[in-house]
Design a protein around this motif. Structure first.
Motif, PDB file in Angstrom:
ATOM      1  N   SER A  63       0.791  -1.215   0.000  1.00 51.01           N
ATOM      2  CA  SER A  63       0.000   0.000   0.000  1.00 51.01           C
ATOM      3  C   SER A  63       0.831   1.278   0.000  1.00 51.01           C
ATOM      4  O   SER A  63       0.314   2.348  -0.321  1.00 51.01           O
ATOM      5  CB  SER A  63      -0.947   0.010   1.206  1.00 51.01           C
ATOM      6  OG  SER A  63      -0.220  -0.066   2.416  1.00 51.01           O
ATOM      7  N   LYS A  87      -2.254  10.093   1.191  1.00 48.88           N
ATOM      8  CA  LYS A  87      -3.671   9.920   0.930  1.00 48.88           C
ATOM      9  C   LYS A  87      -4.429   9.916   2.248  1.00 48.88           C
ATOM     10  O   LYS A  87      -3.858   9.599   3.293  1.00 48.88           O
ATOM     11  CB  LYS A  87      -3.919   8.600   0.199  1.00 48.88           C
ATOM     12  CG  LYS A  87      -3.101   8.400  -1.065  1.00 48.88           C
ATOM     13  CD  LYS A  87      -3.320   7.005  -1.626  1.00 48.88           C
ATOM     14  CE  LYS A  87      -2.495   6.777  -2.869  1.00 48.88           C
ATOM     15  NZ  LYS A  87      -2.685   5.400  -3.406  1.00 48.88           N
ATOM     16  N   GLU A  89      -6.299   7.735   3.284  1.00 51.03           N
ATOM     17  CA  GLU A  89      -6.208   6.376   3.801  1.00 51.03           C
ATOM     18  C   GLU A  89      -4.956   6.144   4.632  1.00 51.03           C
ATOM     19  O   GLU A  89      -4.863   5.140   5.347  1.00 51.03           O
ATOM     20  CB  GLU A  89      -6.239   5.358   2.651  1.00 51.03           C
ATOM     21  CG  GLU A  89      -7.414   5.523   1.710  1.00 51.03           C
ATOM     22  CD  GLU A  89      -7.076   6.399   0.524  1.00 51.03           C
ATOM     23  OE1 GLU A  89      -6.630   5.857  -0.511  1.00 51.03           O
ATOM     24  OE2 GLU A  89      -7.267   7.629   0.630  1.00 51.03           O
ATOM     25  N   ASP A  90      -3.982   7.040   4.535  1.00 48.83           N
ATOM     26  CA  ASP A  90      -2.767   6.927   5.328  1.00 48.83           C
ATOM     27  C   ASP A  90      -2.952   7.442   6.747  1.00 48.83           C
ATOM     28  O   ASP A  90      -2.045   7.307   7.569  1.00 48.83           O
ATOM     29  CB  ASP A  90      -1.618   7.686   4.662  1.00 48.83           C
ATOM     30  CG  ASP A  90      -1.236   7.105   3.312  1.00 48.83           C
ATOM     31  OD1 ASP A  90      -1.175   5.860   3.194  1.00 48.83           O
ATOM     32  OD2 ASP A  90      -0.988   7.893   2.378  1.00 48.83           O
TER      33      ASP A  90
END
Length: 125
Positions: A63, A87, A89-90
């Motif tokens: 990822s 992102k 999502e990080d």
């Protein structure tokens, strides 16, 4: 006792960059593997990256490949995680960890006996 002190977390806009630091004060980690892990709300802790102190071999979660870079500074006993193209999502609490080197197990949280306090990374959209 191995003590890991983390810093560098904060708030960053999506697409931006951030560098995390993990300092092991007064220690020589020539035979250690250093790792970065992260834990997002409601999720289990996951592997991010690792580096062997002696050879500098690096390992990355799929990822983050191509976006994150783990490195070390022998003189400062410090491991870094350069995070680019961040992102949302990080977003997670990022933890530094250390263990004696041996083949395999670099991505297993249970193989790391030493941990930092964690630093919050928040990526806004």
């Amino acid at each position: 006792q191995v003590q890991l002190v983390e810093s560098g977390g904060g708030l960053v806009q999506a697409g931006g960059s951030l560098r995390l630091s993990c300092a092991a004060s007064g220690r020589t980690f020539s035979s250690y593997t250093m790792g970065w892990f992260r834990q997002a709300p409601g999720k289990e802790r996951e592997f991010v990256a690792a580096i062997t102190w002696t050879a500098g071999n690096t390992y990355y979660a799929d990822s983050v490949k191509g976006r994150f870079t783990i490195s070390r500074d022998n003189a400062k006993n410090t491991v870094y995680l350069q995070m680019n193209s961040l992102k949302p999502e990080d977003t997670a609490v990022y933890y530094c960890a250390a263990r004696l080197y041996y083949m395999g197990g670099y991505a297993d949280t249970n193989k790391y006996p030493y941990w930092g306090q964690g630093t919050q990374v928040t990526v806004s959209s």
